[in-house]
Design a protein around this motif. Structure first.
Motif, PDB file in Angstrom:
ATOM      1  N   ILE A 235      28.060 -42.162 -53.380  1.00  0.00           N
ATOM      2  CA  ILE A 235      28.844 -42.316 -52.152  1.00  0.00           C
ATOM      3  C   ILE A 235      29.965 -43.335 -52.366  1.00  0.00           C
ATOM      4  N   SER A 236      29.624 -44.466 -52.990  1.00  0.00           N
ATOM      5  CA  SER A 236      30.623 -45.507 -53.240  1.00  0.00           C
ATOM      6  C   SER A 236      31.735 -44.995 -54.151  1.00  0.00           C
ATOM      7  N   TYR A 237      31.350 -44.245 -55.186  1.00  0.00           N
ATOM      8  CA  TYR A 237      32.343 -43.684 -56.114  1.00  0.00           C
ATOM      9  C   TYR A 237      33.302 -42.759 -55.367  1.00  0.00           C
ATOM     10  N   ILE A 238      32.758 -41.825 -54.606  1.00  0.00           N
ATOM     11  CA  ILE A 238      33.597 -40.853 -53.898  1.00  0.00           C
ATOM     12  C   ILE A 238      34.523 -41.559 -52.917  1.00  0.00           C
ATOM     13  N   MET A 239      33.978 -42.482 -52.151  1.00  0.00           N
ATOM     14  CA  MET A 239      34.765 -43.166 -51.129  1.00  0.00           C
ATOM     15  C   MET A 239      35.856 -44.049 -51.725  1.00  0.00           C
ATOM     16  N   SER A 240      35.691 -44.447 -52.980  1.00  0.00           N
ATOM     17  CA  SER A 240      36.675 -45.337 -53.607  1.00  0.00           C
ATOM     18  C   SER A 240      37.919 -44.600 -54.092  1.00  0.00           C
ATOM     19  N   HIS A 241      37.930 -43.273 -54.008  1.00  0.00           N
ATOM     20  CA  HIS A 241      39.056 -42.484 -54.502  1.00  0.00           C
ATOM     21  C   HIS A 241      39.854 -41.911 -53.332  1.00  0.00           C
ATOM     22  N   PRO A 242      41.048 -42.419 -53.110  1.00  0.00           N
ATOM     23  CA  PRO A 242      41.847 -41.956 -51.961  1.00  0.00           C
ATOM     24  C   PRO A 242      42.265 -40.496 -52.040  1.00  0.00           C
ATOM     25  N   LYS A 243      42.269 -39.896 -53.240  1.00  0.00           N
ATOM     26  CA  LYS A 243      42.634 -38.482 -53.339  1.00  0.00           C
ATOM     27  C   LYS A 243      41.543 -37.568 -52.784  1.00  0.00           C
ATOM     28  N   ILE A 244      40.348 -38.108 -52.608  1.00  0.00           N
ATOM     29  CA  ILE A 244      39.277 -37.347 -51.956  1.00  0.00           C
ATOM     30  C   ILE A 244      39.354 -37.617 -50.462  1.00  0.00           C
ATOM     31  N   ASN A 245      39.642 -36.598 -49.686  1.00  0.00           N
ATOM     32  CA  ASN A 245      39.797 -36.797 -48.242  1.00  0.00           C
ATOM     33  C   ASN A 245      38.728 -36.085 -47.424  1.00  0.00           C
ATOM     34  N   LYS A 246      37.855 -35.345 -48.113  1.00  0.00           N
ATOM     35  CA  LYS A 246      36.773 -34.647 -47.411  1.00  0.00           C
ATOM     36  C   LYS A 246      35.511 -34.757 -48.243  1.00  0.00           C
ATOM     37  N   ILE A 247      34.387 -34.950 -47.573  1.00  0.00           N
ATOM     38  CA  ILE A 247      33.110 -35.085 -48.261  1.00  0.00           C
ATOM     39  C   ILE A 247      32.076 -34.240 -47.537  1.00  0.00           C
ATOM     40  N   LEU A 280      34.001 -35.929 -42.851  1.00  0.00           N
ATOM     41  CA  LEU A 280      32.621 -35.732 -43.288  1.00  0.00           C
ATOM     42  C   LEU A 280      32.016 -34.492 -42.650  1.00  0.00           C
ATOM     43  N   THR A 281      31.384 -33.644 -43.480  1.00  0.00           N
ATOM     44  CA  THR A 281      30.648 -32.483 -42.970  1.00  0.00           C
ATOM     45  C   THR A 281      29.272 -32.424 -43.629  1.00  0.00           C
ATOM     46  N   MET A 282      28.425 -31.555 -43.101  1.00  0.00           N
ATOM     47  CA  MET A 282      27.059 -31.404 -43.598  1.00  0.00           C
ATOM     48  C   MET A 282      26.784 -29.962 -43.976  1.00  0.00           C
ATOM     49  N   GLY A 283      25.980 -29.775 -45.028  1.00  0.00           N
ATOM     50  CA  GLY A 283      25.487 -28.444 -45.329  1.00  0.00           C
ATOM     51  C   GLY A 283      24.564 -27.955 -44.231  1.00  0.00           C
ATOM     52  N   GLY A 284      23.720 -28.835 -43.744  1.00  0.00           N
ATOM     53  CA  GLY A 284      22.813 -28.499 -42.651  1.00  0.00           C
ATOM     54  C   GLY A 284      22.073 -29.735 -42.172  1.00  0.00           C
ATOM     55  N   PHE A 285      21.933 -29.864 -40.848  1.00  0.00           N
ATOM     56  CA  PHE A 285      21.121 -30.938 -40.293  1.00  0.00           C
ATOM     57  C   PHE A 285      19.654 -30.515 -40.249  1.00  0.00           C
ATOM     58  N   ALA A 286      18.791 -31.522 -40.162  1.00  0.00           N
ATOM     59  CA  ALA A 286      17.350 -31.256 -40.109  1.00  0.00           C
ATOM     60  C   ALA A 286      16.989 -30.447 -38.871  1.00  0.00           C
ATOM     61  N   LYS A 287      16.078 -29.522 -39.077  1.00  0.00           N
ATOM     62  CA  LYS A 287      15.559 -28.718 -37.975  1.00  0.00           C
ATOM     63  C   LYS A 287      14.166 -29.225 -37.573  1.00  0.00           C
ATOM     64  N   ASN A 288      13.561 -28.558 -36.632  1.00  0.00           N
ATOM     65  CA  ASN A 288      12.164 -28.793 -36.241  1.00  0.00           C
ATOM     66  C   ASN A 288      11.904 -30.222 -35.773  1.00  0.00           C
ATOM     67  N   GLY A 289      12.861 -30.767 -35.006  1.00  0.00           N
ATOM     68  CA  GLY A 289      12.589 -32.000 -34.280  1.00  0.00           C
ATOM     69  C   GLY A 289      12.489 -33.261 -35.105  1.00  0.00           C
ATOM     70  N   SER A 290      13.323 -33.423 -36.110  1.00  0.00           N
ATOM     71  CA  SER A 290      13.330 -34.673 -36.864  1.00  0.00           C
ATOM     72  C   SER A 290      13.715 -35.826 -35.948  1.00  0.00           C
ATOM     73  N   PRO A 291      12.985 -36.948 -36.006  1.00  0.00           N
ATOM     74  CA  PRO A 291      13.325 -38.094 -35.148  1.00  0.00           C
ATOM     75  C   PRO A 291      14.584 -38.829 -35.569  1.00  0.00           C
ATOM     76  N   TYR A 292      15.167 -38.463 -36.727  1.00  0.00           N
ATOM     77  CA  TYR A 292      16.322 -39.189 -37.248  1.00  0.00           C
ATOM     78  C   TYR A 292      17.641 -38.462 -36.996  1.00  0.00           C
ATOM     79  N   THR A 293      17.563 -37.193 -36.625  1.00  0.00           N
ATOM     80  CA  THR A 293      18.771 -36.375 -36.548  1.00  0.00           C
ATOM     81  C   THR A 293      19.733 -36.863 -35.479  1.00  0.00           C
ATOM     82  N   GLU A 294      19.238 -37.141 -34.288  1.00  0.00           N
ATOM     83  CA  GLU A 294      20.136 -37.544 -33.198  1.00  0.00           C
ATOM     84  C   GLU A 294      20.864 -38.848 -33.544  1.00  0.00           C
TER      85      GLU A 294
END
Length: 343
Positions: A235-247, A280-294
């Motif tokens: 994460i630190s590596y990716i964020m340190s490069h200004p040419k990367i604008n989407k993760i 920032l985007t996600m491949g998929g958020f947790a399903k089935n009521g994860s307590p951390y998703t919200e």
């Protein structure tokens, strides 16, 4: 026939991971294969990986054609958006290098034998196809190829034989690679003439087998979790490069474990060091009521930039079909909490 391949001259390997046309993606899948394969001494001593290709219009680039001509072997990652483009590349490569080897992998390569045989027949210019986890099978292919040639490799099929019986336990056999930290993308990022999108994983696999999704159906496995500190370093590596604008976090169920809250906080902290917010985007958020998703969704929504001026959160749902919603309201399904989210 396999006798046409001189197993003593295959040295240069060119991996190709063509981007979706809307974004130019760092070739993460190719990087993972290189990272994993180069940890094997035999592979390091006997093969040379060229810089992987990712550009959506690579066929318009002179340097891409030069690398095709130089490569003894090309490997292409196939998705629905680049299948036809990969086919064009492979046909052209065989004109440049009739003695070269074309390898197909990726989610578009069928695991079911009957479909796989049909897929191969449509592509006579491809020499070998791999289904299932790529890093493990491709590395073994490179190790065994000088002895056995093109046929008989685990997880593969050709125009003559079929060995692509996928063992789901194989998804747990390897440590998740970290190609960013291995420096595989340094040159690509430095020499990029535009904005780049970066992909990474914090885990692999999906424990579910939802009827509306092929992710769990493909892996049907317990989570294979990556090294926590290396994920944070990525994460630190990716964020340190200004040419990367989407993760994008490529997990099937981001938010399924408490560590994901740590990762989100680290993303926020590293994003604060940038001159411009990253998208920032996600491949998929947790399903089935994860307590951390919200909590993760709120952290993400409050911090990261909107896409084309619109802020949104991607959710998983069962159906918009009225009959399904009626069944939910009658209590015949377990998704009662789904209905208010859809209104």
């Amino acid at each position: 026939s396999e006798n046409m391949f001189n197993t003593t001259t295959i040295k240069k390997i060119f991996l190709i991971c063509i981007s979706f046309a809307s974004y130019e993606w760092v070739p993460y899948a190719a990087g993972c294969i290189i990272s994993h394969a180069n940890k094997n001494k035999y592979v390091r001593d006997n093969y040379d990986f060229m810089e992987p290709e990712y550009r959506s219009k690579s066929l318009e680039k002179d340097d891409f054609h030069e690398r095709l001509k130089q490569a003894d072997m090309i490997g292409l990652t196939n998705w629905v958006w680049n299948q036809n483009y990969n086919d064009r590349i492979s046909k052209l490569y065989k004109k440049y290098r009739p003695d070269g080897i074309v390898i197909y992998g990726g989610v578009n390569v069928p695991e079911e034998q009957k479909v796989g045989i049909s897929y191969a027949k449509e592509r006579p210019y491809v020499d070998i196809f791999f289904a299932g986890p790529g890093e493990h099978n491709f590395t073994n292919f490179l190790i065994n190829y000088p002895e056995i040639g093109i046929e008989g490799h685990h997880g593969s099929f050709t125009h003559k034989s079929y060995q692509a019986i996928v063992d789901r336990k194989e998804y747990k056999k390897i440590d998740i690679p970290f190609p960013y930290l291995d420096g595989i993308f340094d040159n690509i990022i430095e020499n990029s003439d535009g904005e780049l999108s970066a992909l990474f994983e914090t885990n692999r696999g999906c424990p579910y087998n939802c009827a509306f999704c092929d992710w769990g159906g493909m892996t049907r496995s317990k989570l294979n979790r990556a090294n926590i500190e290396k994920v944070k370093d990525t994460i630190s590596y990716i964020m340190s490069h200004p040419k990367i604008n989407k993760i994008e976090i490529a997990d099937a169920n981001f938010g399924i474990v408490p560590t994901d809250v740590e990762y989100m906080q680290h993303l926020i902290d590293e994003n604060a060091k940038r001159d411009e917010n990253i998208y920032l985007t996600m491949g998929g958020f947790a399903k089935n009521g994860s307590p951390y998703t919200e909590k993760i969704m709120r952290m993400m929504y409050d911090t990261f930039d909107a896409y084309h001026g619109r802020k949104y959160i991607k959710l998983s749902f069962q159906s918009h079909d009225p009959e399904v919603l009626k069944a939910v309201n009658r209590g015949n399904l377990d998704n009662e909490k789904l209905v208010p989210m859809m209104k």
